[in-house]
Design a protein around this motif. Structure first.
Motif: not given
Length: 503
Positions: A337-346, A367-378
């Motif tokens: 989940p993207m939510l988990v990725q946000l928590f991991m990064i931030y 942190a928000a841009v990095l998490a969203l970018s990594l997710n959408v890039a996949a």
């Protein structure tokens, strides 16, 4: 004679069975009529020591939980707990989705205009938490111009919003606000004193302290819908528990010392206040939030497009280790989940680096841009890989026979054709990203959805505000859809001659 006796016996058996059924039916109806009603009680299980989950069993425990169970026994009510986020409790009461709520909710005049409260059941107050080496902050006056973390919808958030020059970040729970302080992102946390003290003691939070005494005096109450038929039962049960020592027993299970005296009416309700709803402020806040949402979407999609292109090329490359590495990346970010990725990064990365002795932290925006970018890039990588592989392999061979390099073939022949096929799924992914930016609200980022939450937390007009938020998202996604449809038509070579003929 025998036939008459047999018939009579059958009648007797039938009457006996019917009598048994009537007895069973009557007993069942009586049992249902005598069973106590069930009270659905909302709570947010992230507010220790008042409500939390037992780590061993997963059951709800805490002072509020024990007290509500005791109230249920005294009032002859079955208690059924329902977990809700704190900022969703009042809207649930307004819509009669739940019958009551106990979640360390302070009785305020603003809240009392939309819901009802029982008599106070706990005396509390706000406290200020800072890092151990901070000697500048001792009171609310010292918070002017400082960075403050709060839990959304609480009296701490309301009090912090009145501090001149302060930058206030709202989080969904007190634990996230304290984590923000530990990571050094804010100067202080304003929250209920007992909760902060319990978190520092029981969770072993290192480097955090509470300064001064409780800076406000507040009272918690059990919240109910307006004109609830259960309010008298609950008030009588609280009074009974205070008189027979039941309240004292529950109090001393979770806190040291004797319980304080509790008034029948809290001071906050002695004066009436009127909440005014400012539509102009709502519009301004939603426009501001929409601007941030669009900025987040554009940056994240742009970086994701660059990263997704690189990953897609790697996935079709002849280098097996590189393909394997990129496949792991794609599967991880698509499968979690993207939510988990946000928590991991931030929250996670700064904590990890701190344990390694490195002073590192993320601001919310990168942190928000990095998490969203990594997710959408996949996701974009798979879209682009599929688009490139959909082009006939004969074109690769034809370009190779002409002496073109693989890079030239991809750039000049394959990619322009694949891009036209990729535009519809790319547009869908962009629209999805517009809506997914609402997830960054959990790290205190005030985009469109968070602006709506903040307005609901102070005005309690959930339906109107969330309808306006939904309408703003609809506008953003509709405009994005039109933009991609125009781009598809623009890049379609079959439509260009038609336009030329019309002119």
């Amino acid at each position: 004679m025998m036939g008459s006796k047999g018939f009579t016996r059958k009648i007797q058996v039938f009457l006996a069975i019917a009598s048994c059924l009537l007895v069973v039916l009557f007993t069942s109806v009586s049992s249902i009529a005598q069973s106590p009603p069930t009270l659905q009680v909302a709570t947010e299980p992230t507010f220790p020591p008042f409500e939390m989950q037992d780590q061993a069993t997963g059951d709800l425990i805490g002072f509020d939980i024990d007290l509500m169970k005791a109230i249920g026994e005294a009032a002859e009510l079955n208690i059924e707990f329902i977990s809700l986020p704190f900022d969703g409790i009042i809207p649930a009461l307004q819509s009669n989705t739940v019958d009551a709520a106990i979640s360390g909710m302070t009785i305020t005049a603003e809240r009392a205009q939309t819901i009802s409260f029982s008599r106070p059941y706990f005396k509390a107050g706000l406290a200020i938490a800072v890092q151990n080496d901070n000697t500048d902050i001792q009171s609310f006056e010292d918070l002017e111009g400082k960075r403050i973390a709060v839990q959304i919808g609480t009296t701490g958030a309301q009090q912090a919003s009145t501090i001149e020059g302060a930058t206030v970040s709202s989080f969904d729970s007190a634990s996230l606000a304290l984590q923000e302080l530990i990571n050094g992102k804010v100067d202080a946390v304003v929250n209920d004193g007992p909760v902060t003290l319990y978190a520092i003691k029981e969770a072993g939070l290192q480097g955090v302290k509470v300064v001064g005494e409780l800076v406000t005096e507040e009272y918690y109450g059990i919240a109910l819908p307006k004109d609830s038929p259960y309010i008298d039962d609950i008030n009588n049960a609280i009074e009974l528990l205070i008189q027979n020592g039941g309240y004292r027993a529950v109090y001393q299970t979770w806190f040291a010392g004797e319980p304080p005296e509790l008034p029948l009416v809290p001071p906050s309700l002695e004066t009436e206040q009127v909440i005014t709803f400012d539509w102009g402020k709502l519009f301004a806040n939603l426009v501001q939030g929409s601007t941030i949402t669009l900025l987040l979407t554009a940056l994240s999609f742009g970086f994701g497009l660059i990263g997704g292109t690189a990953v897609a090329i790697a996935l079709i490359s002849p280098y097996k280790p590189l393909r394997l590495l990129c496949r792991i990346y794609v599967d991880f970010f698509r499968g979690t989940p993207m939510l988990v990725q946000l928590f991991m990064i931030y929250f996670g990365l700064p904590g990890l680096f701190r344990e390694l002795g490195l002073d590192f932290s993320f601001d919310r925006f990168p942190a928000a841009v990095l998490a969203l970018s990594l997710n959408v890039a996949a996701y974009l990588a798979e879209i682009m890989r599929g688009g490139i592989e959909s082009i006939d392999k004969g074109q690769w061979e034809a370009c190779q026979s002409l002496g073109m390099s693989p890079l030239q073939t991809l750039q000049d022949v394959i990619f322009p054709q694949a891009l036209r096929r990729m535009l519809p799924p790319l547009g869908n992914e962009f629209i999805t990203l517009v809506k997914d930016t609402s997830l960054v609200a959990v790290i205190g980022f005030e985009e469109l959805f968070r602006q709506g939450q903040l307005m609901v937390a102070t005005t309690y007009r959930a339906f109107e505000i969330y309808l306006a938020v939904a309408f703003m998202y609809l506008i953003l996604t509709t405009l994005s859809s039109f933009a991609f449809k125009w781009l598809e038509a623009r890049m379609n070579p079959l439509q260009r001659p038609k336009k030329a003929l019309k002119t």
